[in-house]
Design a protein around this motif. Structure first.
Motif, PDB file in Angstrom:
ATOM      1  N   LYS A 291      31.966  32.074  48.112  1.00 30.63           N
ATOM      2  CA  LYS A 291      31.686  33.509  48.155  1.00 30.63           C
ATOM      3  C   LYS A 291      32.556  34.206  49.199  1.00 30.63           C
ATOM      4  O   LYS A 291      32.942  35.364  49.020  1.00 30.63           O
ATOM      5  CB  LYS A 291      30.204  33.747  48.454  1.00 30.63           C
ATOM      6  CG  LYS A 291      29.278  33.312  47.325  1.00 30.63           C
ATOM      7  CD  LYS A 291      27.831  33.626  47.645  1.00 30.63           C
ATOM      8  CE  LYS A 291      26.918  33.194  46.503  1.00 30.63           C
ATOM      9  NZ  LYS A 291      25.480  33.472  46.800  1.00 30.63           N
ATOM     10  N   GLN A 292      32.870  33.504  50.292  1.00 29.83           N
ATOM     11  CA  GLN A 292      33.765  34.089  51.284  1.00 29.83           C
ATOM     12  C   GLN A 292      35.175  34.244  50.720  1.00 29.83           C
ATOM     13  O   GLN A 292      35.861  35.235  50.990  1.00 29.83           O
ATOM     14  CB  GLN A 292      33.775  33.245  52.551  1.00 29.83           C
ATOM     15  CG  GLN A 292      32.460  33.305  53.318  1.00 29.83           C
ATOM     16  CD  GLN A 292      32.571  32.710  54.710  1.00 29.83           C
ATOM     17  OE1 GLN A 292      33.648  32.348  55.168  1.00 29.83           O
ATOM     18  NE2 GLN A 292      31.443  32.606  55.391  1.00 29.83           N
ATOM     19  N   ALA A 293      35.598  33.265  49.929  1.00 29.03           N
ATOM     20  CA  ALA A 293      36.911  33.374  49.282  1.00 29.03           C
ATOM     21  C   ALA A 293      36.927  34.546  48.301  1.00 29.03           C
ATOM     22  O   ALA A 293      37.920  35.290  48.211  1.00 29.03           O
ATOM     23  CB  ALA A 293      37.242  32.072  48.556  1.00 29.03           C
ATOM     24  N   GLU A 294      35.823  34.732  47.607  1.00 27.96           N
ATOM     25  CA  GLU A 294      35.723  35.853  46.673  1.00 27.96           C
ATOM     26  C   GLU A 294      35.771  37.188  47.417  1.00 27.96           C
ATOM     27  O   GLU A 294      36.324  38.179  46.912  1.00 27.96           O
ATOM     28  CB  GLU A 294      34.423  35.739  45.872  1.00 27.96           C
ATOM     29  CG  GLU A 294      34.296  36.737  44.742  1.00 27.96           C
ATOM     30  CD  GLU A 294      33.050  36.503  43.905  1.00 27.96           C
ATOM     31  OE1 GLU A 294      32.758  37.364  43.058  1.00 27.96           O
ATOM     32  OE2 GLU A 294      32.371  35.482  44.111  1.00 27.96           O
TER      33      GLU A 294
ATOM     34  N   ASP B   2      40.212  24.259  54.511  1.00 27.57           N
ATOM     35  CA  ASP B   2      40.650  23.439  53.372  1.00 27.57           C
ATOM     36  C   ASP B   2      39.919  23.869  52.099  1.00 27.57           C
ATOM     37  O   ASP B   2      40.524  23.971  51.025  1.00 27.57           O
ATOM     38  CB  ASP B   2      40.390  21.955  53.653  1.00 27.57           C
ATOM     39  CG  ASP B   2      41.373  21.349  54.641  1.00 27.57           C
ATOM     40  OD1 ASP B   2      42.421  21.984  54.897  1.00 27.57           O
ATOM     41  OD2 ASP B   2      41.090  20.254  55.171  1.00 27.57           O
ATOM     42  N   VAL B   3      38.614  24.121  52.232  1.00 26.91           N
ATOM     43  CA  VAL B   3      37.828  24.561  51.071  1.00 26.91           C
ATOM     44  C   VAL B   3      38.271  25.955  50.631  1.00 26.91           C
ATOM     45  O   VAL B   3      38.468  26.212  49.435  1.00 26.91           O
ATOM     46  CB  VAL B   3      36.317  24.546  51.392  1.00 26.91           C
ATOM     47  CG1 VAL B   3      35.525  25.174  50.240  1.00 26.91           C
ATOM     48  CG2 VAL B   3      35.841  23.130  51.652  1.00 26.91           C
ATOM     49  N   ILE B   4      38.438  26.866  51.586  1.00 27.67           N
ATOM     50  CA  ILE B   4      38.857  28.233  51.267  1.00 27.67           C
ATOM     51  C   ILE B   4      40.234  28.245  50.600  1.00 27.67           C
ATOM     52  O   ILE B   4      40.473  28.969  49.624  1.00 27.67           O
ATOM     53  CB  ILE B   4      38.882  29.102  52.538  1.00 27.67           C
ATOM     54  CG1 ILE B   4      37.460  29.379  53.041  1.00 27.67           C
ATOM     55  CG2 ILE B   4      39.632  30.404  52.287  1.00 27.67           C
ATOM     56  CD1 ILE B   4      36.673  30.364  52.215  1.00 27.67           C
ATOM     57  N   LYS B   5      41.131  27.419  51.123  1.00 32.04           N
ATOM     58  CA  LYS B   5      42.487  27.340  50.547  1.00 32.04           C
ATOM     59  C   LYS B   5      42.427  26.943  49.071  1.00 32.04           C
ATOM     60  O   LYS B   5      43.091  27.555  48.216  1.00 32.04           O
ATOM     61  CB  LYS B   5      43.317  26.330  51.339  1.00 32.04           C
ATOM     62  CG  LYS B   5      44.742  26.108  50.813  1.00 32.04           C
ATOM     63  CD  LYS B   5      45.493  25.159  51.726  1.00 32.04           C
ATOM     64  CE  LYS B   5      46.810  24.685  51.117  1.00 32.04           C
ATOM     65  NZ  LYS B   5      47.747  25.794  50.847  1.00 32.04           N
TER      66      LYS B   5
ATOM     67  N   GLU C 294      43.561  29.314  45.898  1.00 36.56           N
ATOM     68  CA  GLU C 294      44.618  28.870  44.993  1.00 36.56           C
ATOM     69  C   GLU C 294      44.145  28.868  43.541  1.00 36.56           C
ATOM     70  O   GLU C 294      44.933  29.088  42.623  1.00 36.56           O
ATOM     71  CB  GLU C 294      45.130  27.500  45.430  1.00 36.56           C
ATOM     72  CG  GLU C 294      45.949  27.580  46.727  1.00 36.56           C
ATOM     73  CD  GLU C 294      46.369  26.232  47.267  1.00 36.56           C
ATOM     74  OE1 GLU C 294      45.820  25.207  46.797  1.00 36.56           O
ATOM     75  OE2 GLU C 294      47.259  26.199  48.154  1.00 36.56           O
ATOM     76  N   LYS C 295      42.843  28.636  43.345  1.00 33.80           N
ATOM     77  CA  LYS C 295      42.286  28.755  41.991  1.00 33.80           C
ATOM     78  C   LYS C 295      42.426  30.178  41.458  1.00 33.80           C
ATOM     79  O   LYS C 295      42.529  30.406  40.254  1.00 33.80           O
ATOM     80  CB  LYS C 295      40.801  28.380  41.997  1.00 33.80           C
ATOM     81  CG  LYS C 295      40.491  26.910  42.204  1.00 33.80           C
ATOM     82  CD  LYS C 295      38.986  26.712  42.220  1.00 33.80           C
ATOM     83  CE  LYS C 295      38.614  25.284  42.559  1.00 33.80           C
ATOM     84  NZ  LYS C 295      37.124  25.112  42.647  1.00 33.80           N
TER      85      LYS C 295
ATOM     86  N   LEU D  71      46.220  32.962  44.419  1.00 28.87           N
ATOM     87  CA  LEU D  71      46.778  33.464  45.665  1.00 28.87           C
ATOM     88  C   LEU D  71      47.514  32.346  46.411  1.00 28.87           C
ATOM     89  O   LEU D  71      47.227  31.165  46.217  1.00 28.87           O
ATOM     90  CB  LEU D  71      45.678  34.032  46.568  1.00 28.87           C
ATOM     91  CG  LEU D  71      45.221  35.463  46.283  1.00 28.87           C
ATOM     92  CD1 LEU D  71      44.442  35.554  44.980  1.00 28.87           C
ATOM     93  CD2 LEU D  71      44.381  36.000  47.435  1.00 28.87           C
ATOM     94  N   THR D  72      48.425  32.726  47.261  1.00 28.80           N
ATOM     95  CA  THR D  72      49.102  31.777  48.131  1.00 28.80           C
ATOM     96  C   THR D  72      48.371  31.744  49.466  1.00 28.80           C
ATOM     97  O   THR D  72      48.259  32.772  50.152  1.00 28.80           O
ATOM     98  CB  THR D  72      50.563  32.184  48.371  1.00 28.80           C
ATOM     99  OG1 THR D  72      51.257  32.209  47.122  1.00 28.80           O
ATOM    100  CG2 THR D  72      51.248  31.215  49.324  1.00 28.80           C
ATOM    101  N   ALA D  73      47.839  30.583  49.819  1.00 27.68           N
ATOM    102  CA  ALA D  73      47.079  30.433  51.068  1.00 27.68           C
ATOM    103  C   ALA D  73      47.822  29.463  51.978  1.00 27.68           C
ATOM    104  O   ALA D  73      48.129  28.336  51.577  1.00 27.68           O
ATOM    105  CB  ALA D  73      45.674  29.919  50.772  1.00 27.68           C
ATOM    106  N   THR D  74      48.092  29.891  53.191  1.00 29.44           N
ATOM    107  CA  THR D  74      48.846  29.084  54.145  1.00 29.44           C
ATOM    108  C   THR D  74      48.011  28.824  55.392  1.00 29.44           C
ATOM    109  O   THR D  74      47.379  29.746  55.928  1.00 29.44           O
ATOM    110  CB  THR D  74      50.152  29.800  54.549  1.00 29.44           C
ATOM    111  OG1 THR D  74      50.905  30.098  53.369  1.00 29.44           O
ATOM    112  CG2 THR D  74      50.985  28.928  55.475  1.00 29.44           C
TER     113      THR D  74
END
Length: 323
Positions: A150-153, A181-184, A188-189, A192-195
């Motif tokens: 939900k935080q990623a959303e 690691d979970v948010i990344k 990516e699903k 988005l590009t997550a670094t």
């Protein structure tokens, strides 16, 4: 002879007085001794400690418990020294606030009950393979894990035009690594590009944060104690660059973020305190007590930061109360 008899009677009366004194419910010896090792002082951890103490006092009474609060100064070695001192003092229970504090307490004793709080993932913190929700042994506690999906959303909802997300966190905190690691993976699903932008401590935070802000459309910071202690550094870098920050908890959001999905750390600590009472007063077996989680998460936003960045708060979010 009379003098000798008088002396004997006096000694008997003295011993009797000491025996009665030892049975007095108001003496320090009859109080539960609880050692509290808190990694560092900041809003979230402070609230958890206060909630913990209040729950214990509410259940046992203030005259039946003695707290020994010690601040680890954000140093695992200091936490270890504190935990070992608690063991030497033979406290009845240790409350370990934050992951490094829990790790230090676990290394110090396998006998004294340990309750953790403000710990995100116990399997990661204690290196337990196949963690099933119950630590076993002399350890249990509460987790501050909010739904990471939900935080990623939230990131995509608050920043729909963002293409790149910088994940800023302290590499020394195992649970921070777990969260990013979970948010990344979640981001990516969504395409988005997550670094990852790990920093070692407050000394290199500004440099890494600047790099992240220059390379990202939005930054995400997890529930991270070093970040929580240094939100001003992040805010002073990101706000002038107009880079929004999504935070893992309310305390961080109030310092440098625009929005969060946060738990109440006071309530989390209160739940931990009730667990302590079950162990101390009711004789509960800590080895069979599963980790407990916050029941509710509240979406909140930082009004001041949103205004500074020209961002309109989303519906359903509460403004964070500021002093």
């Amino acid at each position: 002879m009379k003098k000798a008899l008088s002396l004997v009677l006096a000694l008997v009366m003295c011993v009797g007085c000491l025996a009665f004194a030892g049975c007095d419910g108001g003496t320090t010896s009859d109080k539960y001794q609880i050692g509290i090792v808190q990694l560092v002082e900041h809003v979230a951890l402070d609230a958890a400690t206060e909630g913990f103490k209040q729950a214990v006092i509410d259940e046992l009474g203030e005259d039946k418990v003695e707290f020994d609060f010690q601040n680890g100064q954000n140093d695992p070695n200091t936490c270890s020294t504190i935990a070992n001192q608690f063991v030497s003092n033979n406290v009845d229970l240790i409350m370990a606030n934050a992951t490094p504090a829990l790790q230090s307490a676990a290394a110090a004793t396998g006998d004294i009950p340990i309750l953790g709080t403000s710990v995100t993932e116990y399997g990661v913190a204690l290196e337990i393979d196949g963690f099933n929700g119950t630590v076993g042994g002399n350890i249990s506690g509460t987790s501050d894990l909010a739904p990471l999906d939900k935080q990623a959303e939230m990131i995509t909802q608050w920043c729909p035009d963002a293409k790149t997300v910088g994940l800023l966190y302290c590499s020394k905190e195992a649970n921070s690594q777990y969260q990013v690691d979970v948010i990344k993976a979640e981001l990516e699903k969504k395409g988005l590009t997550a670094t990852l932008y790990p920093f070692t401590d407050s000394n290199d935070l500004a440099q890494i944060c600047t790099t992240a802000a220059d390379s990202s459309d939005v930054i995400y910071v997890p529930t991270d104690n070093t970040v929580a202690e240094n939100t001003g550094i992040i805010d002073n870098i990101c706000e002038p660059k107009k880079i929004p920050v999504i935070a893992g908890e309310e305390g961080i959001c109030s310092g440098c973020g625009i929005a969060t999905l946060s738990i109440s750390y006071y309530d989390l600590g209160y739940t931990t305190g009730k667990m302590a009472v079950k162990i101390l007063r009711d004789g509960a077996d800590i080895s069979a007590m599963p980790i407990e989680y916050a029941e509710n998460q509240t979406p909140k936003y930082n009004k001041q930061n949103c205004e500074a960045l020209g961002i309109t708060p989303l519906e359903g979010y509460e403004a964070i109360e500021t002093n």
